[in-house]
Design an enzyme around this catalytic site. Structure first.
Site, PDB file in Angstrom:
ATOM      1  N   ARG A   1       0.834  -1.208   0.000  1.00  0.00           N
ATOM      2  CA  ARG A   1       0.000   0.000   0.000  1.00  0.00           C
ATOM      3  C   ARG A   1       0.870   1.262   0.000  1.00  0.00           C
ATOM      4  O   ARG A   1       0.497   2.273  -0.594  1.00  0.00           O
ATOM      5  CB  ARG A   1      -0.988   0.015   1.160  1.00  0.00           C
ATOM      6  CG  ARG A   1      -1.980   1.176   1.091  1.00  0.00           C
ATOM      7  CD  ARG A   1      -3.135   1.052   2.076  1.00  0.00           C
ATOM      8  NE  ARG A   1      -4.201   0.211   1.578  1.00  0.00           N
ATOM      9  CZ  ARG A   1      -5.277   0.659   0.914  1.00  0.00           C
ATOM     10  NH1 ARG A   1      -5.425   1.950   0.668  1.00  0.00           N
ATOM     11  NH2 ARG A   1      -6.206  -0.164   0.505  1.00  0.00           N
TER      12      ARG A   1
ATOM     13  N   GLU B   1      -9.386   6.401   6.966  1.00  0.00           N
ATOM     14  CA  GLU B   1      -7.957   6.659   6.816  1.00  0.00           C
ATOM     15  C   GLU B   1      -7.598   7.933   6.053  1.00  0.00           C
ATOM     16  O   GLU B   1      -6.653   8.619   6.425  1.00  0.00           O
ATOM     17  CB  GLU B   1      -7.301   5.457   6.113  1.00  0.00           C
ATOM     18  CG  GLU B   1      -7.297   4.206   6.963  1.00  0.00           C
ATOM     19  CD  GLU B   1      -7.023   2.959   6.129  1.00  0.00           C
ATOM     20  OE1 GLU B   1      -7.872   2.645   5.274  1.00  0.00           O
ATOM     21  OE2 GLU B   1      -5.991   2.330   6.321  1.00  0.00           O
TER      22      GLU B   1
END
Lengths: 478, 801
Positions: free
Chosen positions: B332, B735
């Protein structure tokens, strides 16, 4: 035996472990689990509770960290926890937190609610600076604080009478009836704590039990139990000795009782030395300052305590007592080595004597830490100067965080004394600091940073005294 | 809801029906537990009533970073009264390893220890203090092995937990060689402790048939169920995990909540007694992993305007001792190494370095923030090199709408809002006016300097392990019309339960107080994905919507049949149902449906469409959509001490059509402050033996109230539904806002750069503590001195000439 009100209920406890914290008492004995443990070290505020005690004909409400407070401190007081606020409906501070979306995970929330409750009790109307001060010792990991500040504003603006106000006279009377008049004792499993109410009794007890640990605010001592897991078999609690609390303003000095809380020191010290007061506002958190004492901050002899450098620069002296003998010792002779002091066995600090400000005297104090609020200083500095016609006639400078003890900067002072108060002198004096101190590297700062910052604080002091229009403090922005 | 409610007339009901629902989606409802939070009535695991024979567990941690265990003697533990059991690895009846994705995490160390803090033995006693004293009485002897403690050492020795991975687009080597300008640099990015206020905790009760009822503070009940089943050696159907709420998670309870639950289960299994384990803060911070620190090296080529032509980025994640979730986390980071920018020719390499530290784990952003920070640093570096405003370089490199819109993993960036959002924020925060004011301030202020930065966020939504993108829900409607809602997501403060209840309220058109939200429970909704990757509402909200729609369809079918009307004649609004022109309450219809033998219970299921990723080819569409945001922060630094203050932050953030704007703003503000903390005061320091020194809030400083911006202005993007078919066209919010905190770090660097007239890029690793800021200032002062010296020399030479 100790007696206190658990909200409205009288509790008489004589078998409690004197090493038991108020937090464990609440969660494990009283089965009141609203108060949370976030860190058990007084740094997060999740366990914040409010203690009310008589202050003349009023009740004084103050927050404290339940995790750092031993039960002995509750004697004669009312303990209020988050469960006690709601009646038919939510208490206004609780409602404000709900209305403003002030809780997310909710774990820190009881602590915030109690800080807001005390804030509301101690202010009239909304005062952003007081709000900030009230919340600096409560950590929230979810919200980013904005909604909690909004809740504080709502709660303070819309303050209405609550059940505690209604019952104030009654509570006051009940508390007065249980004020300790003689030494209280708690004993359990070979652990004892004494809570004398006179200096003479304290002195006597300390002679009888020279191995005892003196407990004042306990904000550092309690960590031995909760963090280092070392039991304290004998403690003498000084918090119930009225004669060791309070401040006398005399002609040439302030005399501060060693058991005076830092919160109670702020006003008198601010009046005399504005920057002392300002620094105290950044000393730990409100919960800690409500508990921690000036005597404790000195007696603890930590190299990173914030008041010793200031007191050293001011030429403070200590009135020490052992039995019925007293002596006065300059503070700089008190600190001998890392956590070693000039106190003899059974000797204790009774009062702190601080010279009053004189005309022309310059006093500057600085605290540098990683986080602005509720953090331990990487470097703390105090400058007590007299400058006449551009010449330094008096220079007493002390630093914390730079050596094993809080320490005067002798070489630096020597350069300054009698010299022109000029940039050139300052550069020489800054160089001299490198002879005064060989700081250490730790997780707060490197030795290089500590030394450069120490030097730069001297430079900053110079700028502030010679170019007053220059902005030098980020803390001025709120 | 009951039969005893006053009977309303048709007219009264018509009025209510027309008034519409006030508690459905899009409404700023309070958190479902708000009233309980503020009164202390909300129950966390440690608050549960204990049983008389309750055991408390303490684990003795390794004191060595890397060592062979040569002896464990547990007999001294039993000398302490109150001790029930002391165990080491060999006492675990089933599988020892509790690694979440890949093996590597023994429940208790076996043969070797691989970090300071690793659980070696566990002791259960009548209270925690006794358990601790007994655990410390055990004799454990070690023989030291060589530890690897730095990420650079692990990188140079290729000491990896798994192979490196690469994303390639175009030919970066050729592009770099041909670029008119080229810069190289490196950056150390610090880790981050989650500092959930509630530490890791689990409490278990043995059940008949050798099973366990487990109360665990976990983002991943199914994972805990699996871990407990495996350590006991029983099938998963013997284990039930119940999770009502966490006191914060932030990723820290995605995989690492398993240890206390599994240890409790083993001890409960061996003793038959209810068992609880709550990690004290110090132990929690020593034992559990954190956000991955990263070491970044970059080589970037660009044109005169600052447009990227080619880039090579090496991202080395410090994974700690075991794989845990690190593979996906480093992936990620790589996926977000572009942030908002078209990289051109790019080679992004991600390394998974093994060090002898606690196993670093999921933390809000899951590597994304680290990748993003790397490219934002590059943007600043280019801007300083070219003497441009960093905002100009940033916007120049934004992904295009129709061209320059393919990422380095070959996904096309669709529905990109950043041009418009940046324009709006630049305008509303008066960026250019304030830029001019700051330049003026800095010219006349010798000690304090101000800095300003506006940074974007583009964050990919979906688990990059595509199979995890599924959610489940269970809805039961009882005969009084009350609704029981359960879904596979977990409530950690983010308001998920509130949002999902709003979704169900919206579908049935009933008030939210009719819906009872219940603990996440593995025997209600099985095989759940962790509540992570910001996916909670997307997956579980959609699953609950599907469950609700299933039941609603049955009700509609029933009513149409029963009243002999068409389906279109049956409509729901505000707790009432209109059947052609006849009105009845929702509960009246429910009772009728029950009598009519209609099932009032349904599961719901959802899986995210469109996504795929071919890791071999490093190519695909790993993200269903992107969430966007932008923040502008202004800071003030003290050039004598490095101290600073955040003066103002303006945020514009994209949540699509918000399910609950109050909760979303809470996520944006809280995420921003947490991100800022990561980059400023939150510093993890280990000693040279690998022991974490900042293992409590006295030394590890998360933001306090004074750290929030003096002036904080947060806005959600309005009228922008998510074009993707998400739950009511909302967007994930957990997030993405975290990375808005990057604006603070960039603003600090901007203030520091002012010391050398913005002509150089200060090297300031993160967290930018006052100390690092001061060293940045010193670096700039030296540069300025050298430069002015060299200018003087130049002048002299010219004169001489």
């Amino acid at each position: 035996m100790i007696r206190f009100l658990l909200n409205r209920e009288l509790r008489v406890e004589d078998r409690l472990d004197p090493n038991l914290t108020v937090l464990d008492y609440l969660r494990q004995r009283a089965r009141k689990t609203g108060t949370k443990e976030g860190c058990a070290s007084g740094d997060c505020g999740a366990c914040t509770v409010v203690v009310a005690e008589p202050q003349g004909e009023k009740l004084q409400y103050r927050t404290l960290n339940a995790c750092l407070t031993f039960v002995s401190a509750l004697n004669g007081k009312q303990l209020i926890t988050v469960e006690d606020l709601k009646q038919e409906t939510l208490h206004p501070v609780q409602q404000a937190m709900v209305d403003c979306h002030g809780s997310q995970c909710g774990y820190c929330t009881p602590g915030f609610v109690m800080s807001l409750f005390a804030l509301q009790k101690n202010t009239s109307g909304h005062d952003p600076i007081k709000t900030h001060e009230a919340l600096a010792g409560n950590l929230c990991r979810c919200t980013g604080y904005r909604p909690i500040l909004a809740a504080a504003e709502q709660a303070c603006v819309q303050r209405t009478s609550d059940q505690f106000d209604v019952a104030e006279a009654e509570t006051l009377a009940r508390l007065k009836a249980i004020q300790p008049e003689t030494t209280a004792e708690l004993t359990h499993d070979e652990k004892t704590s004494f809570s004398p109410v006179t200096v003479a009794d304290l002195a006597k007890l300390y002679v009888t039990h020279p191995q005892a640990r003196l407990l004042a605010g306990g904000t550092d001592l309690a960590l031995e139990v909760t963090q280092a897991h070392r039991p304290l078999p004998v403690m003498i609690y000084v918090g119930h000795i009225a004669a060791m609390k309070g401040i006398d303003v005399l002609e040439d000095r302030l005399e501060i009782g060693a058991a005076t809380s830092l919160s109670d020191c702020i006003e008198a010290l601010s009046t005399e030395y504005l920057e002392f007061g300002e620094l105290l506002h950044r000393f730990a958190s409100l919960q800690i300052r409500n508990q921690a004492t000036l005597g404790g901050n000195i007696g603890n002899a930590s190299p990173i305590g914030d008041t010793p450098p200031l007191l050293l620069a001011l030429g403070a002296r200590l009135l020490l007592r052992k039995g019925d003998k007293t002596r006065v010792l300059p503070l700089e002779e008190y600190f001998l080595d890392y956590r070693v002091t000039a106190c003899q066995p059974s000797e204790f600090i009774e009062r702190i004597l601080i010279p009053r400000a004189t005309p022309g005297q310059l006093f500057k104090a600085y605290k540098v830490s990683k986080r602005l609020d509720d953090d331990i200083s990487a470097v703390c500095a105090a400058f007590n100067l007299c400058i006449e016609n551009g010449v330094v006639t008096q220079a007493q400078i002390a630093y914390g965080g730079m050596a094993a003890i809080p320490k005067r900067a002798d070489a630096c002072e020597k350069v300054l004394r009698g010299a022109q108060w000029s940039e050139e002198t300052i550069e020489h004096a800054a160089e001299a600091l490198a002879y005064d101190f060989t700081p250490l590297t730790d997780f707060r700062a490197s030795r290089e940073y500590r030394l450069l910052t120490a030097q730069n604080l001297l430079r900053k002091c110079f700028i502030e005294t010679t170019a007053s229009a220059t902005e030098t403090r980020v803390t001025a922005y709120v | 809801m009951s039969n005893h409610l006053p009977v309303r007339t048709q007219a009264e009901m018509a009025e209510l029906f027309a008034a519409g629902l006030t508690t459905g989606v899009g409404k700023p409802l309070k958190h479902e537990s708000a009233d309980k939070h503020v009164t202390g009535e909300a129950i966390y695991i440690d608050d549960r009533l204990e049983f008389p024979n309750q055991l408390h567990v303490y684990t003795r941690m390794s004191e060595r970073a890397h060592a062979r265990i040569i002896r464990i003697d547990l007999s001294p533990c039993y000398a302490i009264p109150g001790v029930a059991l002391a165990i080491s690895a060999q006492d675990v009846p089933g599988q020892l390893d509790i690694g979440a994705v890949m093996p590597g995490d023994p429940l208790l160390a076996e043969n070797v220890v691989e970090y300071v803090g690793q659980p070696v033995i566990a002791v259960a006693a009548s209270d925690l203090d006794t358990a601790r004293r007994a655990a410390l009485a055990a004799i454990i002897e070690y023989e030291d092995l060589e530890p690897v403690l730095s990420v650079e050492e692990a990188l140079s020795r290729e000491h990896f937990i798994s192979p490196s991975h690469r994303h390639v687009i175009g030919d970066s080597t050729t592009a770099l060689e041909a670029a008119p300008h080229r810069l190289q640099g490196e950056l150390h990015i610090g880790g981050q402790e989650h500092f959930y206020l509630e530490t890791q905790v689990a409490s278990v009760m043995p059940t008949e048939d050798g099973g366990m009822l487990v109360y665990s503070s976990t983002q991943n009940p199914t994972e805990v169920q699996k871990q407990v089943a495996e350590v006991l050696g029983v099938p998963m159907n013997k284990v039930t995990v119940d999770m009502r709420r966490m006191g914060g998670g932030f990723g820290g309870k995605e995989s690492q909540a398993g240890m206390p639950a599994a240890l409790c289960a083993v001890i409960a299994h061996l003793t038959g007694r209810p068992t609880k384990m709550r990690l004290p803060r110090f132990e929690d911070m020593q034992i559990t992993g954190k956000r991955h620190p990263f070491y970044v090296q970059y080589d970037v080529g660009f044109d005169d305007e600052g447009r990227l032509l080619g880039i090579q980025l090496e991202l080395a994640g410090n994974c700690g001792y075991s794989p845990d979730l690190s593979n996906a986390i480093v992936d990620r980071a790589m996926f977000h190494a572009d942030n908002a920018y078209f990289l051109g020719n790019a080679t992004i390499t991600g390394h998974r370095c093994k060090t002898h530290l606690a196993s670093n784990t999921a933390y809000r952003g899951f590597g994304g923030p680290q990748g993003m920070l790397a490219i934002e640093n590059v943007m600043d570096h280019i801007a300083r090199y070219l003497g441009k405003d960093p905002l100009a370089v940033r916007t120049l490199n934004y992904y295009g709408k129709h061209e320059r819109n393919v990422t380095h993993y070959h996904q096309t960036v669709e529905d990109n809002l950043l041009d418009e959002m940046t324009a709006e924020l630049t305008e509303s925060c008066e960026y250019f006016k304030r830029r001019a004011e700051i330049l003026a301030f800095n010219r006349t202020s010798p000690v304090l300097k101000k800095g300003l930065a506006l940074t974007p966020v583009k964050f990919g939504i979906s688990f990059t392990s595509s199979f995890l993108n599924q959610g489940g829900a269970l809805i039961n409607i009882y005969t009084d019309g009350s609704i029981h809602l359960n879904h596979g997501g977990t409530e950690m403060g983010q308001g998920l339960n509130t949002k999902v209840a709003q979704v169900v309220a919206e579908v049935f058109q009933v008030g939210i107080d009719r819906i009872q939200i219940t603990a996440t429970n593995t025997d209600k909704v099985p095989n759940t994905s962790p509540t992570a990757a910001s996916s909670g509402a997307d997956l579980n909200g959609k699953a609950a919507q599907n469950a609700a729609q299933t039941i609603k369809q049955r009700l509609v079918d029933f009513a149409a049949r029963h009243f002999n009307v068409s389906e279109e004649d049956v409509t729901f609004s505000n707790s009432h149902v209109r059947i052609r022109d006849h009105l009845m309450t929702f509960e009246a219809l429910i009772q009728m449906a029950y009598i009519g033998q209609i099932s009032l219970s349904s599961t719901g299921y959802y899986k995210t469409p469109k996504i795929f990723y071919d890791r071999e080819q490093a190519c695909g569409r790993p993200f269903y959509y992107f969430a966007f945001g932008a923040a502008c922060s202004e800071v003030l630094i003290d050039t004598l001490t490095g101290e600073y203050k955040l003066l103002r932050t303006d945020i514009l953030h994209d949540v699509g059509a918000s399910l609950n704007p109050a909760i979303d703003i809470g996520q944006v503000e809280g995420g921003f402050v947490q991100g800022m903390g990561w980059l400023t005061t939150e510093e993890l320091i280990w000693n040279d033996q690998g022991k974490l020194l900042t293992s409590g809030p006295a030394t590890y400083k998360i933001p306090a109230v004074a750290d929030m911006p003096c002036d904080f202005r947060v806005k959600l993007v309005e009228n922008r539904k998510n074009p993707a078919a998400t739950v009511f066209h909302s967007k994930a919010v957990g997030e993405p806002p975290f990375m808005l905190g990057i604006s603070v770090w960039c603003a600090l660097k901007d203030a520091v750069a002012s010391v050398a007239d913005y002509c150089a890029h200060p090297t300031i690793d993160t967290p930018a503590t006052p100390e690092r800021v001061l060293w940045g200032v010193e670096q700039m002062k030296r540069l300025k001195k050298t430069r002015s010296l060299s200018t003087e020399t130049d002048t002299t030479e010219q004169v001489d000439a």
